[in-house]
Enzyme design. Structure first.
Site, PDB file in Angstrom:
ATOM      1  N   SER A   1      -2.321  -2.950  -9.261  1.00  0.00           N
ATOM      2  CA  SER A   1      -1.953  -3.912  -8.106  1.00  0.00           C
ATOM      3  C   SER A   1      -2.230  -5.377  -8.415  1.00  0.00           C
ATOM      4  O   SER A   1      -1.458  -5.968  -9.193  1.00  0.00           O
ATOM      5  CB  SER A   1      -2.786  -3.434  -6.801  1.00  0.00           C
ATOM      6  OG  SER A   1      -2.361  -3.934  -5.655  1.00  0.00           O
TER       7      SER A   1
ATOM      8  N   ASP B   1       3.280   4.650  -1.074  1.00  0.00           N
ATOM      9  CA  ASP B   1       2.388   3.317  -1.279  1.00  0.00           C
ATOM     10  C   ASP B   1       2.799   2.359  -0.043  1.00  0.00           C
ATOM     11  O   ASP B   1       3.798   1.792  -0.209  1.00  0.00           O
ATOM     12  CB  ASP B   1       2.353   2.919  -2.472  1.00  0.00           C
ATOM     13  CG  ASP B   1       1.756   1.615  -2.822  1.00  0.00           C
ATOM     14  OD1 ASP B   1       1.194   0.740  -1.836  1.00  0.00           O
ATOM     15  OD2 ASP B   1       1.397   1.114  -3.884  1.00  0.00           O
TER      16      ASP B   1
ATOM     17  N   HIS C   1      -1.380   4.309  -2.965  1.00  0.00           N
ATOM     18  CA  HIS C   1      -1.821   2.922  -3.825  1.00  0.00           C
ATOM     19  C   HIS C   1      -3.268   3.329  -4.396  1.00  0.00           C
ATOM     20  O   HIS C   1      -3.571   2.516  -5.010  1.00  0.00           O
ATOM     21  CB  HIS C   1      -1.649   1.967  -2.964  1.00  0.00           C
ATOM     22  CG  HIS C   1      -1.895   0.502  -3.583  1.00  0.00           C
ATOM     23  ND1 HIS C   1      -0.841   0.153  -4.249  1.00  0.00           N
ATOM     24  CD2 HIS C   1      -2.932  -0.476  -3.621  1.00  0.00           C
ATOM     25  CE1 HIS C   1      -1.145  -1.079  -4.807  1.00  0.00           C
ATOM     26  NE2 HIS C   1      -2.391  -1.274  -4.483  1.00  0.00           N
TER      27      HIS C   1
END
Length: 284
Positions: free
Chosen positions: A151, A228, A262
């Site tokens: 991320s 996600d 995620h």
């Protein structure tokens, strides 16, 4: 100037190697920093190539150490792992804990230029220059290194790799923020750390950096889950980065993984693949 030796916080045995947390005084961020490190079986009897894993928003080194399932593959390939923190945590800067996506645990791995943040938030220098030297001076490191991250840390891995051509053997990322100048997270962070001149933001954006990159054309590996929420909300924009790679004729493997989110359930699933990817170049 001799750097202070990192202080051991705690150590655990895992897959015949050791994982440990250390604290040290950082010159680049002007305060104490923690990092985690995995040394493969064999310990200091030999020297190892090293994969740096950069964590995401709100995270610390503990997240991936506890949930990333990285150690079996790293032990098998004979690779050291280093887990830097996501920002300085001391001294406190006014407003640094007001939101989860800016300030503490949200450095975006940039070197801040806005006066309030510039003294301490020199995280690019910390991750790419200071910490590798600390590892070299205190651990069995052979000097070869690669990057990965998740991320915000995926953004950090990609930009650090592209800003330092040839310094790292490879880079990969899990659900990275690929084009921060075009997403709300990046715009908020860059406005805060770098100021309103959006031209200066481009040198911290992987998609923009790829357009100018002149280094080795090592394949970049990215995994991205299709379930996600941040991907669906256009925070990550991996297709923009893929398109920039294609235009630059840079090899990229972008895998859109059906049904994954995620979280560390996703990361742990694909971690062995990313360590194998790094090993291909680190052990060469």
């Amino acid at each position: 100037l001799k750097r202070a030796v990192p202080q051991l916080v705690k150590t655990m045995k895992v897959f015949e190697g050791t994982v440990a947390y250390y604290k040290h005084e950082s010159e680049s961020v002007k305060g104490p920093m923690e990092f985690g490190i995995f040394v493969p079986p064999g310990g200091a009897t030999e020297k190892y190539p090293t994969l740096f894993y950069l964590s995401g928003l709100t995270c610390s080194p503990a997240n991936c150490i506890e949930k990333g399932h990285a150690f079996q593959a790293a032990a098998e390939h004979g690779i050291m792992l280093v887990f830097p923190d996501t920002s300085p945590r001391e001294p406190t800067i006014e407003g640094d804990r007001d939101s989860w996506d800016f300030g503490v645990a949200a450095s975006f791995y940039v070197n801040a230029t806005e006066s309030k943040w510039a003294k301490n938030y020199q995280m690019s220098t910390y991750v790419s220059e200071e910490l590798p030297e600390v590892i070299r001076e205190n651990f069995p490191f052979n000097g070869k290194m690669s990057l990965t991250g998740h991320s915000m840390g995926g953004h950090g891995a990609l930009t650090t790799y592209l800003r330092n051509p040839g310094k790292y053997e490879s880079v990969s990322a899990f659900s990275p923020i690929c084009n921060p100048i075009n997403c709300p997270w990046g715009q908020k962070a860059f406005n805060g750390y770098l100021g309103p001149n959006t031209e200066s933001w481009r040198e911290w954006d992987a998609t923009e950096l790829m357009k100018e990159y002149k280094g080795p054309k090592t394949e970049i590996l990215i995994n991205q889950g299709t379930e996600d929420g941040f991907y669906k909300d256009q925070q990550l924009l991996p297709e923009n980065f893929r398109d920039a790679c294609k235009a630059a004729n840079h090899p990229i493997s972008l895998s859109l993984d059906e049904g994954y989110d995620h979280s560390y359930f996703f990361i742990s699933t694909f971690m062995p693949k990313h360590i194998e990817h790094a090993a291909k170049y680190l052990k060469n």
